[in-house]
Design a protein around this motif. Structure first.
Motif, PDB file in Angstrom:
ATOM      1  N   GLY A 145       9.738   2.076 -36.200  1.00  0.00           N
ATOM      2  CA  GLY A 145       8.934   3.060 -35.505  1.00  0.00           C
ATOM      3  C   GLY A 145       8.587   4.220 -36.403  1.00  0.00           C
ATOM      4  N   SER A 146       7.720   5.057 -35.888  1.00  0.00           N
ATOM      5  CA  SER A 146       7.280   6.240 -36.616  1.00  0.00           C
ATOM      6  C   SER A 146       7.092   7.365 -35.615  1.00  0.00           C
ATOM      7  CB  SER A 146       5.966   5.957 -37.359  1.00  0.00           C
ATOM      8  OG  SER A 146       5.499   7.119 -38.004  1.00  0.00           O
ATOM      9  N   GLY A 147       7.913   8.404 -35.737  1.00  0.00           N
ATOM     10  CA  GLY A 147       7.901   9.481 -34.748  1.00  0.00           C
ATOM     11  C   GLY A 147       9.166   9.418 -33.917  1.00  0.00           C
ATOM     12  N   GLN A 148       9.066   9.726 -32.640  1.00  0.00           N
ATOM     13  CA  GLN A 148      10.235   9.666 -31.780  1.00  0.00           C
ATOM     14  C   GLN A 148      10.630   8.208 -31.564  1.00  0.00           C
ATOM     15  OE1 GLN A 148       9.844  11.651 -28.017  1.00  0.00           O
ATOM     16  NE2 GLN A 148      12.021  11.562 -27.570  1.00  0.00           N
ATOM     17  N   ILE A 149      11.919   7.913 -31.719  1.00  0.00           N
ATOM     18  CA  ILE A 149      12.393   6.538 -31.576  1.00  0.00           C
ATOM     19  C   ILE A 149      13.586   6.505 -30.635  1.00  0.00           C
ATOM     20  CG2 ILE A 149      11.603   5.897 -33.892  1.00  0.00           C
ATOM     21  CD1 ILE A 149      14.568   6.038 -34.774  1.00  0.00           C
ATOM     22  N   GLU A 150      13.908   5.305 -30.180  1.00  0.00           N
ATOM     23  CA  GLU A 150      15.123   5.068 -29.405  1.00  0.00           C
ATOM     24  C   GLU A 150      16.089   4.266 -30.257  1.00  0.00           C
ATOM     25  OE1 GLU A 150      14.630   3.466 -25.546  1.00  0.00           O
ATOM     26  OE2 GLU A 150      12.992   4.831 -24.987  1.00  0.00           O
ATOM     27  N   TYR A 178      12.043   9.464 -36.654  1.00  0.00           N
ATOM     28  CA  TYR A 178      12.123   8.784 -37.944  1.00  0.00           C
ATOM     29  C   TYR A 178      10.710   8.469 -38.396  1.00  0.00           C
ATOM     30  CZ  TYR A 178      13.552   5.285 -41.457  1.00  0.00           C
ATOM     31  OH  TYR A 178      13.746   4.590 -42.619  1.00  0.00           O
ATOM     32  N   ASN A 179      10.378   8.865 -39.608  1.00  0.00           N
ATOM     33  CA  ASN A 179       9.067   8.580 -40.174  1.00  0.00           C
ATOM     34  C   ASN A 179       9.232   8.410 -41.677  1.00  0.00           C
ATOM     35  OD1 ASN A 179       6.414   8.597 -41.164  1.00  0.00           O
ATOM     36  ND2 ASN A 179       5.702   9.895 -39.486  1.00  0.00           N
ATOM     37  N   GLN A 180       9.546   7.184 -42.079  1.00  0.00           N
ATOM     38  CA  GLN A 180       9.870   6.946 -43.479  1.00  0.00           C
ATOM     39  C   GLN A 180       8.687   7.236 -44.386  1.00  0.00           C
ATOM     40  OE1 GLN A 180      11.407   3.049 -44.321  1.00  0.00           O
ATOM     41  NE2 GLN A 180      12.344   3.727 -46.214  1.00  0.00           N
ATOM     42  N   LYS A 181       7.485   6.937 -43.958  1.00  0.00           N
ATOM     43  CA  LYS A 181       6.311   7.116 -44.803  1.00  0.00           C
ATOM     44  C   LYS A 181       6.054   8.585 -45.105  1.00  0.00           C
ATOM     45  CE  LYS A 181       1.377   6.020 -45.133  1.00  0.00           C
ATOM     46  NZ  LYS A 181       0.218   5.353 -44.484  1.00  0.00           N
ATOM     47  N   SER A 182       6.176   9.450 -44.097  1.00  0.00           N
ATOM     48  CA  SER A 182       5.829  10.860 -44.263  1.00  0.00           C
ATOM     49  C   SER A 182       7.013  11.737 -44.649  1.00  0.00           C
ATOM     50  CB  SER A 182       5.206  11.398 -42.969  1.00  0.00           C
ATOM     51  OG  SER A 182       4.022  10.702 -42.652  1.00  0.00           O
TER      52      SER A 182
END
Length: 208
Positions: free
Chosen positions: A61-66, A5-9
């Protein structure tokens, strides 16, 4: 199963990666907020995109998340609401672990690759094709298992190198984005006391 998940990108999209598509042609079907991405040759689901994800569950988070158990349940409810029968499952197993090379043989079709047998638990040994110049029997190192996401965003899946099956990757300090990592080629070398199967811990397993 990898959750990113990376909302910004990327936007408010939960991306779920299930499998390597192995170069096969892909198709997608969207129902409501959910898009299923699958292989055309065998209909295997390889990924999900869930839009407006933060409206379904709290994400950080940004990238791989749990995902928490509650968030996972909410996303599975969303899949079911749109008529999908598959469910998302958490993979609690660590993807970066201490491994030990127990056997090594030259690759018949390469002058620098070796076919290594790498013990990653007391009961599990993986075949990994590697070109690290410092690889040797008895060496303990950090192994990225299938399903791992590297710091640069690349994914590790089972595959082949020059026709030989390979089930993971032995990592260099630079590939793990470790501080002050040397720029020369070579996998990380751990002391003989490192416990095979232990999850990777940069504070424990690395000193520049």
């Amino acid at each position: 199963m990898i959750f990113t998940y990376n909302q910004k990108s990327v936007g408010d999209v939960l991306m779920v990666i299930l499998a390597d598509h192995q170069g096969q042609k892909l198709a997608a079907e969207r129902k409501g907020r959910v898009t299923r991405i699958y292989r055309l040759d065998n209909q295997q689901t390889v990924a999900w995109n869930i839009f407006d994800a933060s409206q379904i569950a709290d994400l950080s988070g940004s990238g791989q998340i749990e995902l928490s158990e509650d968030s996972l349940a909410r996303f599975n409810t969303e899949l079911g609401k749109e008529g999908f029968t598959e469910i998302l499952e958490k993979d609690a197993e660590p993807k970066f672990v201490v491994g030990e090379i127990t056997a090594m043989a030259p690759h018949a079709d390469s002058d620098h690759l070796n076919i290594c047998q790498v013990r990653v638990t007391d009961e599990r040994t993986l075949q990994i094709v590697a070109g690290a110049p410092n690889a040797k029997v008895g060496l303990k190192t950090i192994v990225a298992l299938p399903g791992a996401m590297m710091p640069n965003g690349s994914l590790i899946f089972a595959g082949q190198l020059r026709g030989v099956d390979s089930f993971g990757m032995m990592c260099s300090p630079r590939e793990l984005a470790l501080p002050n990592a040397p720029q020369k080629r070579g996998i990380i070398e751990l002391p003989s006391t490192a416990l095979v199967g232990a999850p990777f811990d940069a504070n424990k397993h690395w000193s520049a």
